[in-house]
Write an enzyme that holds these catalytic residues in place. Sequence first.
Site, PDB file in Angstrom:
ATOM      1  N   GLU A  61       0.736  -1.060  -0.080  1.00  0.00           N
ATOM      2  CA  GLU A  61       0.119  -0.022  -0.020  1.00  0.00           C
ATOM      3  C   GLU A  61       0.855   1.335   0.167  1.00  0.00           C
ATOM      4  O   GLU A  61       1.920   1.343   0.521  1.00  0.00           O
ATOM      5  CB  GLU A  61      -0.909  -0.084   1.153  1.00  0.00           C
ATOM      6  CG  GLU A  61      -1.773  -1.015   1.318  1.00  0.00           C
ATOM      7  CD  GLU A  61      -2.809  -1.125   2.507  1.00  0.00           C
ATOM      8  OE1 GLU A  61      -4.014  -1.254   2.424  1.00  0.00           O
ATOM      9  OE2 GLU A  61      -2.352  -0.985   3.628  1.00  0.00           O
ATOM     10  N   CYS A  77       3.773   8.482   1.239  1.00  0.00           N
ATOM     11  CA  CYS A  77       4.201   7.653   2.149  1.00  0.00           C
ATOM     12  C   CYS A  77       4.293   6.457   1.362  1.00  0.00           C
ATOM     13  O   CYS A  77       3.316   5.769   0.901  1.00  0.00           O
ATOM     14  CB  CYS A  77       3.198   7.481   3.250  1.00  0.00           C
ATOM     15  SG  CYS A  77       3.504   6.327   4.466  1.00  0.00           S
ATOM     16  N   CYS A 102       6.699  -7.152   6.540  1.00  0.00           N
ATOM     17  CA  CYS A 102       7.729  -6.491   7.473  1.00  0.00           C
ATOM     18  C   CYS A 102       8.153  -7.680   8.371  1.00  0.00           C
ATOM     19  O   CYS A 102       7.473  -8.354   9.066  1.00  0.00           O
ATOM     20  CB  CYS A 102       7.432  -5.212   8.074  1.00  0.00           C
ATOM     21  SG  CYS A 102       8.665  -4.479   8.918  1.00  0.00           S
ATOM     22  N   CYS A 144       7.081  -5.514  15.209  1.00  0.00           N
ATOM     23  CA  CYS A 144       6.572  -4.521  16.280  1.00  0.00           C
ATOM     24  C   CYS A 144       5.141  -4.924  16.714  1.00  0.00           C
ATOM     25  O   CYS A 144       4.458  -4.917  15.713  1.00  0.00           O
ATOM     26  CB  CYS A 144       6.999  -3.055  15.887  1.00  0.00           C
ATOM     27  SG  CYS A 144       8.560  -2.843  15.496  1.00  0.00           S
ATOM     28  N   CYS A 199       1.993  -2.645  15.381  1.00  0.00           N
ATOM     29  CA  CYS A 199       2.022  -2.313  13.935  1.00  0.00           C
ATOM     30  C   CYS A 199       1.316  -3.305  13.303  1.00  0.00           C
ATOM     31  O   CYS A 199       1.720  -4.624  13.199  1.00  0.00           O
ATOM     32  CB  CYS A 199       3.298  -2.017  13.529  1.00  0.00           C
ATOM     33  SG  CYS A 199       3.402  -1.851  11.975  1.00  0.00           S
ATOM     34  N   CYS A 220      -0.288   5.600  10.130  1.00  0.00           N
ATOM     35  CA  CYS A 220       1.000   4.934  10.674  1.00  0.00           C
ATOM     36  C   CYS A 220       0.591   3.501  11.450  1.00  0.00           C
ATOM     37  O   CYS A 220      -0.057   3.511  12.216  1.00  0.00           O
ATOM     38  CB  CYS A 220       1.860   5.680  11.889  1.00  0.00           C
ATOM     39  SG  CYS A 220       2.417   7.095  11.167  1.00  0.00           S
TER      40      CYS A 220
HETATM   41  N1  SAH Z   1       9.818  -0.064   9.554  1.00  0.00           N
HETATM   42  C1  SAH Z   1      10.069   1.604   9.859  1.00  0.00           C
HETATM   43  C2  SAH Z   1       9.163   2.269   8.783  1.00  0.00           C
HETATM   44  C3  SAH Z   1       7.820   2.284   9.105  1.00  0.00           C
HETATM   45  S1  SAH Z   1       7.082   3.937   9.685  1.00  0.00           S
HETATM   46  C4  SAH Z   1       9.791   2.310  11.188  1.00  0.00           C
HETATM   47  O1  SAH Z   1       9.260   1.474  11.708  1.00  0.00           O
HETATM   48  O2  SAH Z   1      10.453   3.449  11.252  1.00  0.00           O
HETATM   49  C5  SAH Z   1       5.775   3.795  10.414  1.00  0.00           C
HETATM   50  C6  SAH Z   1       5.856   4.457  11.620  1.00  0.00           C
HETATM   51  O3  SAH Z   1       4.537   4.252  12.416  1.00  0.00           O
HETATM   52  C7  SAH Z   1       6.853   3.720  12.714  1.00  0.00           C
HETATM   53  O4  SAH Z   1       7.371   4.943  13.649  1.00  0.00           O
HETATM   54  C8  SAH Z   1       6.029   2.959  13.416  1.00  0.00           C
HETATM   55  O5  SAH Z   1       6.759   2.546  14.460  1.00  0.00           O
HETATM   56  C9  SAH Z   1       4.888   3.747  13.569  1.00  0.00           C
HETATM   57  N2  SAH Z   1       3.653   2.995  13.940  1.00  0.00           N
HETATM   58  C10 SAH Z   1       3.563   1.426  13.746  1.00  0.00           C
HETATM   59  N3  SAH Z   1       2.502   1.092  14.283  1.00  0.00           N
HETATM   60  C11 SAH Z   1       1.793   2.191  14.797  1.00  0.00           C
HETATM   61  C12 SAH Z   1       0.457   2.363  15.277  1.00  0.00           C
HETATM   62  N4  SAH Z   1      -0.566   1.401  15.373  1.00  0.00           N
HETATM   63  N5  SAH Z   1       0.192   3.663  15.660  1.00  0.00           N
HETATM   64  C13 SAH Z   1       1.066   4.576  15.636  1.00  0.00           C
HETATM   65  N6  SAH Z   1       2.038   4.773  15.056  1.00  0.00           N
HETATM   66  C14 SAH Z   1       2.552   3.345  14.552  1.00  0.00           C
END
Ligand code: SAH
Length: 396
Positions: A117, A130, A137, A141, A144, A368
């Site tokens: 996406e 974005c 991935c 985490c 996410c 995010c």
């Molecule tokens: N893998 C990279 C790129 C993804 S960026 C990274 O982690 O930086 C996406 C961003 O959104 C990251 O900062 C991630 O930690 C954050 N994110 C992931 N899940 C989220 C959620 N449920 N709510 C808010 N931010 C989230």
Amino acid sequence: MTQLPVLNLSGNATATTSDGRRPTLPPRHLADLDLAGRRAAVADLGEPAFRAGQVSAHYFGRLVRDAEAMTDLPARTRAAITEALLPPLLEPVSELATDNGATRKTLWRLHDGSLVESVLMGYPDRVTVCVSSQAGCGMACPFCATGQAGLTRNLSTAEIVDQVVWFAGLAARGALPGCPDRLSRVVFMGMGEPLANYNRVIAAVRRLTEPAPEGLGLSQRHITVSTVGLVPAMRRLTQEGLSVTLALSLHAPDDDLRDTLVPVNQRWKVAEVLDAAFEYAARTGRRVSIEYAMIRDVNDHPWRADLLGRLLSGRLAHVNLIPLNPTPGSKWDASPKPVEREFVRRLRAAGVPTTVRDTRGREIDGACGQLAASGGGKVGEREGGLLARRANEETQ
Ligand code: SAH
């Protein structure tokens, strides 16, 4: 003892694609090559080398992605050029829009059936896309959505670049009401861990920033690469001589908690990852962005704000707090607003510039951490509904 998530750092994907096939990289595309490589590819077709410049000017300069629309190419060469340099990479499966069309999420099917996406966000002064750098991935985490299904595969350089060129074309056609018609910013904050697909992501950054016809001509400063904190790759990035913005997804200032929220912390600890980020800032003069999702009663305590403040005080860094976005099956919520405000207050009191990110795209699962490529809806099918619903809400 806390059970820590198992981490696959090998980069070897185990998943199959959405239709059960083995993931494979796509055929070569002109955006995988520099101009010299494109000239060589055109010469292999028995065509004069200047055709490479023509095709590149169409693709990067005029945002034309279809050789049949490149009317200055002889009609007899267009099919061969398509096969050699412009194979279709992204097939739109669904497109959702909100904010009166200023926020759009597109789900793409790639040549092997992998799904990714991208999200376009228009503002009065800028248009940002974005992009995804991997299908799925491998960083796991737990808050996410993308991390839950694991890694399918890395995207090719051209699969990354083509997401941007597609949306730049959409913006240029005036599709974003009240926004500039030039796409100016790219954030590597879609699906995937960009620094786990290092070479292709760096090649994509170069292609996006070289002037046309070599590339798209965006400013390096308007590109943000976000990472969970793969320290060796961060150090490598520091040596590239690029001036892109680095974002570090920290989410906790202490190792105990970060080991669970960002499992890669089991390998590279908070002190080490911050050190690598500060080195990047020192080398480039660019302030690093520390990303911190605010999760109720998990990482939002005043003492954690104070600890984060101490770690960042006097550094070339700012904090970007992200109210936790809801993801399917997650047991966590966003922090209450008063808790968030206190967190901001404490960071600012420590002299750390702090902002709270808007939650653009939440209602289309485009914010995010919500990108999960679950499919659903044909192109345009749900868009009308969403736009209509939105318009209703605004008039009530
Ligand atoms: N893998 C990279 C790129 C993804 S960026 C990274 O982690 O930086 C996406 C961003 O959104 C990251 O900062 C991630 O930690 C954050 N994110 C992931 N899940 C989220 C959620 N449920 N709510 C808010 N931010 C989230």
